[in-house]
Design an enzyme around this catalytic site. Structure first.
Site, PDB file in Angstrom:
ATOM      1  N   ARG A   1       4.521   7.840   0.224  1.00 48.58           N
ATOM      2  CA  ARG A   1       5.683   8.658   0.615  1.00 48.58           C
ATOM      3  C   ARG A   1       6.678   8.690  -0.536  1.00 48.58           C
ATOM      4  NH1 ARG A   1       6.555   3.400   2.521  1.00 48.58           N
ATOM      5  NH2 ARG A   1       8.402   2.477   1.529  1.00 48.58           N
TER       6      ARG A   1
ATOM      7  N   LYS B   1      -4.179  -2.776   3.700  1.00 49.26           N
ATOM      8  CA  LYS B   1      -4.094  -3.518   2.444  1.00 49.26           C
ATOM      9  C   LYS B   1      -5.482  -3.856   1.918  1.00 49.26           C
ATOM     10  CE  LYS B   1       0.472  -5.504   2.833  1.00 49.26           C
ATOM     11  NZ  LYS B   1       0.867  -4.489   3.811  1.00 49.26           N
TER      12      LYS B   1
END
Ligand code: MV4
Length: 498
Positions: A293, A117
């Site tokens: 993804r 992150k």
């Protein structure tokens, strides 16, 4: 390069979903499966199938070497990882490349940046992407961090850089709790992720979760395919997703889309990806993270854009430039998806796996069901308990929702409790239908007594017996009555009750 055979390194509905697009493209498919999935649809649907180990995923679907061996042995040229399992694992992406195969997905480097992150925020900052006020570096000095927190303003949120799905997040209401909460967050992150890096953000109290679908090719073209609204979730598990969001204006949509493209550019993104944003009550949006993804909820985007995202992923991996530009993309109508889990919404969503004694999918205009089950199958205990994704499309939001309610009522699942009644509750709730909701929707509005009464299995059996009896009598008397339908008495009784 043109692929003639690809391996699908996944199971269940997404494995089937990928194989369907491959088949339409004339590409042969290889399934891998664990011993628990020997009789699965993914095995039956594929042109070839390779068993990769015992049921637990760490002995099968997570084994990089087994999957690569299977691809080499069957002479597949590329691997589609689906979602979950190895789909965002940079080590897998590297191993695929090393074996001389192509991953249908982004580079290991993109996965690495967006897997952290903090690295993701740092990359986004360079492109002037709006971020929630806070730090984009790991906190090392408590005194300095306390000053930052004061500047940002309480309540603040401490997040773990390696965290995901809300794990390792802590709300800190005021300065007096800060030191203790920070200490706890660091030790929790260390034990959970092996990485104690944490950072601070201002806490956005009533956020909406809006994510943008992007596609990038190997030639530097990146487009956005608009947003998905995913605010209806329960404990960080999405329950309902829709596209488009009912609150975005064309201007905000364009601004968010262009930001998402910049985020993708910041890590040289290739393939299908999703850029997540938080949106506050004033419609300010902030970049949160990027998922590298294909996502579970990708069908709602397909329904409103007409783009087959899996086909695009495959073409991109083959090296083709995107066949359309941003201006070719338009939103057509509205799509809603609900996730059907084998969980009991009346009992704190406890997993309720079992045999699908009766399983009848809804049909008709604007209905899509992505699943990996058939009547008579057992739901394996080893994997995610999602039975299906039910997606509806309509000319507008109301039609999509009305269709969803109709489709939920047509869906007959006997053998386990499911989240369908809960999804129906959401579809009918005023806050949802009006579009006035945020990530607190479920905790704010849902309690089990809002569920419509369900029939117990005994009641269903009794109803079925009674229906048979009545039908026999009618047959004898030569009349046809309400129970003389082809779809079966159980489903007729269930339909009558909902
Ligand atoms: C936040 C937030 C409020 N303020 N960040 C939860 C999971 C992770 N992806 C980010 N999450 C949040 N980050 C700030 N600065 C609230 C959440 C959050 C949330 C976000 C999206 C969807 C559902 C959520 C449920 C609870 C909290």
């Amino acid at each position: 390069m043109k692929f003639t055979k690809i391996l699908i390194a996944n199971r269940g509905e997404i494995a089937l979903r990928i194989m369907r697009s491959a088949r339409e493209m004339g590409i042969k498919t290889v399934a891998v499966y664990s011993e628990a999935d020997r009789n699965s649809l993914q095995v039956r649907y594929a042109d070839e199938a390779v068993c990769i180990g015992p049921p637990p995923s760490n002995q099968s679907y997570l084994l990089i070497d087994k999957i690569i061996d299977a691809a080499l042995k069957t002479v597949a040229q590329a691997i589609h990882p689906g979602y979950g399992f190895l789909s965002e694992n940079p080590a897998f992406a590297r191993a695929v490349k090393t074996a001389g195969l192509t991953l249908i997905g982004p580079s290991p480097e993109s996965m690495e940046v967006m897997g952290s992150k903090l690295a993701a925020k740092a990359a986004a900052r360079k492109y002037n992407i709006p971020l929630v006020p806070g730090t984009d570096y790991a906190i090392t000095d408590v005194d300095k961090a306390r000053l930052v927190a004061r500047e940002v303003g309480f309540p603040i949120l401490i997040k773990a850089s390696a965290g995901g799905g809300g794990k390792g997040m802590r709300i800190v209401e005021g300065e007096e709790q800060f030191d203790e909460m920070l200490q706890r967050a660091v030790s929790e992150a260390t034990s959970a992720f092996g990485d104690g890096s944490v950072f601070i953000e201002r806490y956005v109290g009533s956020p909406r979760h809006i994510e943008i679908q992007v596609l990038g090719d190997l030639h530097g073209n990146i487009v956005y395919l608009f947003e998905r609204e995913c605010s209806v979730q329960r404990r960080h598990q999405k329950v309902v997703e829709e596209a488009p969001s009912s609150i975005l204006t064309p201007e905000i949509r364009k601004a968010m889309g262009e930001c998402a493209v910049q985020v993708a550019r910041s890590c040289n993104y290739v393939g299908a990806g999703t850029v997540e944003f938080l949106m506050d009550e004033q419609l300010n949006f902030y970049f949160l993270e990027m998922n590298t993804r294909l996502q579970v909820e990708h069908p709602v985007t397909e329904m409103i854009t007409g783009v087959d995202l899996v086909k695009e992923q495959i073409r991109i991996a083959e090296g083709h430039p995107l066949s359309f530009g941003q201006d070719d993309l338009k939103i057509n109508g509205h799509a809603v998806e609900v996730r059907v889990y084998a969980e009991d919404p009346a009992n704190n969503f406890l997993p309720d796996i079992g045999k699908l004694v009766r399983y009848v999918r809804p049909q008709g205009p604007g209905v899509r069901v992505d699943d990996g089950f058939e009547e008579g199958m057992d739901i394996p205990i080893y994997y995610d308990p999602m039975i299906a994704k039910l997606i509806t499309w309509g000319e507008n939001r109301k039609e999509a929702i009305d269709r969803m309610i109709r489709a939920i009522d047509e869906y007959t699942i006997v053998g386990c409790e499911t989240t369908l009644p809960f999804c129906r509750f959401v579809m009918e709730h005023e806050a949802f239908t009006s579009g006035n909701f945020d990530t607190h929707f479920v905790s704010r509005y849902f309690s089990p007594d809002h569920l419509k009464p369900q029939l117990s299995e005994k009641e269903v059996s009794a109803a079925a017996l009674m229906a048979c009896h009545l039908q026999n009598q009618e047959n004898k008397s030569g009349r046809t009555g309400v129970f003389a339908k082809s779809s079966g008495q159980i489903s007729a009784w269930k339909l009558n009750r909902s």
